[in-house]
Each structure stands twice: as structure tokens, then as C-alpha cells.
Scaffold this motif. Structure first.
Motif, short mmCIF file in Angstrom:
data_model
loop_
_atom_site.label_atom_id
_atom_site.label_comp_id
_atom_site.label_asym_id
_atom_site.label_seq_id
_atom_site.Cartn_x
_atom_site.Cartn_y
_atom_site.Cartn_z
N TYR A 174 0.84 -1.20 0.00
CA TYR A 174 0.00 0.00 0.00
C TYR A 174 0.88 1.25 0.00
N ASP A 175 0.46 2.26 -0.75
CA ASP A 175 1.12 3.55 -0.74
C ASP A 175 0.65 4.31 0.51
N ARG A 176 1.59 4.77 1.32
CA ARG A 176 1.24 5.41 2.59
C ARG A 176 0.36 6.64 2.40
N ASP A 177 0.73 7.52 1.48
CA ASP A 177 -0.06 8.73 1.27
C ASP A 177 -1.48 8.40 0.81
N LEU A 178 -1.59 7.43 -0.11
CA LEU A 178 -2.92 7.02 -0.57
C LEU A 178 -3.73 6.37 0.55
N LEU A 179 -3.05 5.64 1.43
CA LEU A 179 -3.72 4.99 2.54
C LEU A 179 -4.26 6.03 3.52
N HIS B 171 -5.06 9.10 2.80
CA HIS B 171 -6.19 9.74 2.11
C HIS B 171 -7.43 8.84 2.16
N SER B 172 -7.24 7.54 2.00
CA SER B 172 -8.35 6.61 2.03
C SER B 172 -9.03 6.58 3.40
N PHE B 173 -8.23 6.64 4.47
CA PHE B 173 -8.81 6.67 5.81
C PHE B 173 -9.58 7.97 6.03
N ILE B 174 -9.10 9.06 5.50
CA ILE B 174 -9.81 10.34 5.61
C ILE B 174 -11.16 10.22 4.89
N LYS B 175 -11.11 9.72 3.68
CA LYS B 175 -12.31 9.62 2.83
C LYS B 175 -13.30 8.56 3.33
N ASN B 176 -12.81 7.37 3.63
CA ASN B 176 -13.71 6.26 3.94
C ASN B 176 -14.08 6.12 5.41
N GLU C 68 -4.70 14.36 10.63
CA GLU C 68 -3.85 13.99 11.77
C GLU C 68 -4.26 12.62 12.33
N GLY C 69 -5.56 12.39 12.45
CA GLY C 69 -6.05 11.11 12.95
C GLY C 69 -5.70 9.96 12.03
N ALA C 70 -5.82 10.18 10.73
CA ALA C 70 -5.49 9.14 9.76
C ALA C 70 -4.00 8.84 9.77
N GLU C 71 -3.17 9.88 9.86
CA GLU C 71 -1.72 9.68 9.95
C GLU C 71 -1.36 8.84 11.17
N GLU C 72 -1.97 9.17 12.30
CA GLU C 72 -1.69 8.44 13.53
C GLU C 72 -2.17 6.98 13.42
N TRP C 73 -3.37 6.78 12.90
CA TRP C 73 -3.94 5.43 12.76
C TRP C 73 -3.04 4.55 11.88
N VAL C 74 -2.65 5.08 10.74
CA VAL C 74 -1.79 4.32 9.83
C VAL C 74 -0.46 4.02 10.50
N GLY C 75 0.12 5.02 11.16
CA GLY C 75 1.42 4.84 11.81
C GLY C 75 1.40 3.81 12.93
N VAL C 76 0.39 3.87 13.77
CA VAL C 76 0.33 2.99 14.94
C VAL C 76 -0.21 1.61 14.58
N ASN C 77 -1.32 1.56 13.87
CA ASN C 77 -2.03 0.30 13.67
C ASN C 77 -1.64 -0.49 12.43
N ILE C 78 -1.07 0.18 11.45
CA ILE C 78 -0.69 -0.54 10.24
C ILE C 78 0.83 -0.64 10.15
N GLU C 79 1.51 0.50 10.09
CA GLU C 79 2.98 0.45 10.05
C GLU C 79 3.55 -0.14 11.33
N GLY C 80 2.94 0.19 12.45
CA GLY C 80 3.45 -0.26 13.75
C GLY C 80 2.89 -1.58 14.21
N GLY C 81 2.05 -2.22 13.39
CA GLY C 81 1.44 -3.48 13.81
C GLY C 81 2.03 -4.67 13.08
N TRP C 82 2.25 -5.73 13.82
CA TRP C 82 2.69 -6.99 13.22
C TRP C 82 1.52 -7.95 13.30
#
Length: 92
Positions: free
Chosen positions: A41-46, A48-53, A59-73
């Protein structure tokens, strides 16, 4: 290049983890010797997708992607997140 339908099929066959509500951010499939295919997944597109969907703020989408997707195993089939490098290639 691979089309979206083929990518979906390959990832489903491998039982790779995919973010179905954020398919617009899916930019590829990654392969490693002896390992399952992974969704990329492209981070910027992801974000944007969280903002849209999901109706999140930027800020919330950046944090969500960082913690739950990038930071999740989530096991060996955890998706890869691509952060593109800015390039300054000369135009031919």
C-alpha cells in the motif's frame, strides 16, 4: 505490471492480509523467495483513504496508519507500506 483483479486474486490465493475498504491505496504485490506474497500500500494514498472512507481528520489518519498498520505486526502476511522517495530526475 499487474492489474487490480489479478492482484486481488493472487493475494486471496495466498490468504495475505488486505485492507478491503482501502483498496484504492493498493499499489502492488511484493514477493520474496519462499515467503507468501504481500499486499503493498502507498502510505499517502492509505492516509487519504482513511480520511475519505472513515471520516478521519488528516492527523487522525496519519496516527492510525502509523500505529495500527505500520506499527502493527499481524504475522507473515502483514502488508507492506510504501513511502515513495522524491526524485529529481532530468526530463528527456
Amino acid at each position: 505490471m499487474i492489474d487490480l483483479a489479478h492482484a486481488r486474486s493472487l493475494l486471496e490465493e495466498e490468504e495475505s492480509l488486505v485492507l478491503k475498504k482501502h483498496e484504492e491505496a493498493l499499489v502492488g504485490v511484493a514477493a520474496r523467495c519462499g515467503q507468501p506474497l504481500l499486499a503493498v500500500y502507498d502510505r499517502d494514498l492509505l492516509v487519504h483513504s482513511f480520511i475519505k472512507n472513515e471520516g478521519m481528520s488528516h492527523e487522525g489518519a496519519e496516527e492510525w496508519v502509523g500505529v495500527n498498520i505500520e506499527g502493527g505486526w499481524h504475522g507473515d502476511k502483514t502488508p507492506l507500506i510504501l513511502e515513495q522517495i522524491e526524485t529529481h530526475l532530468p526530463l528527456d
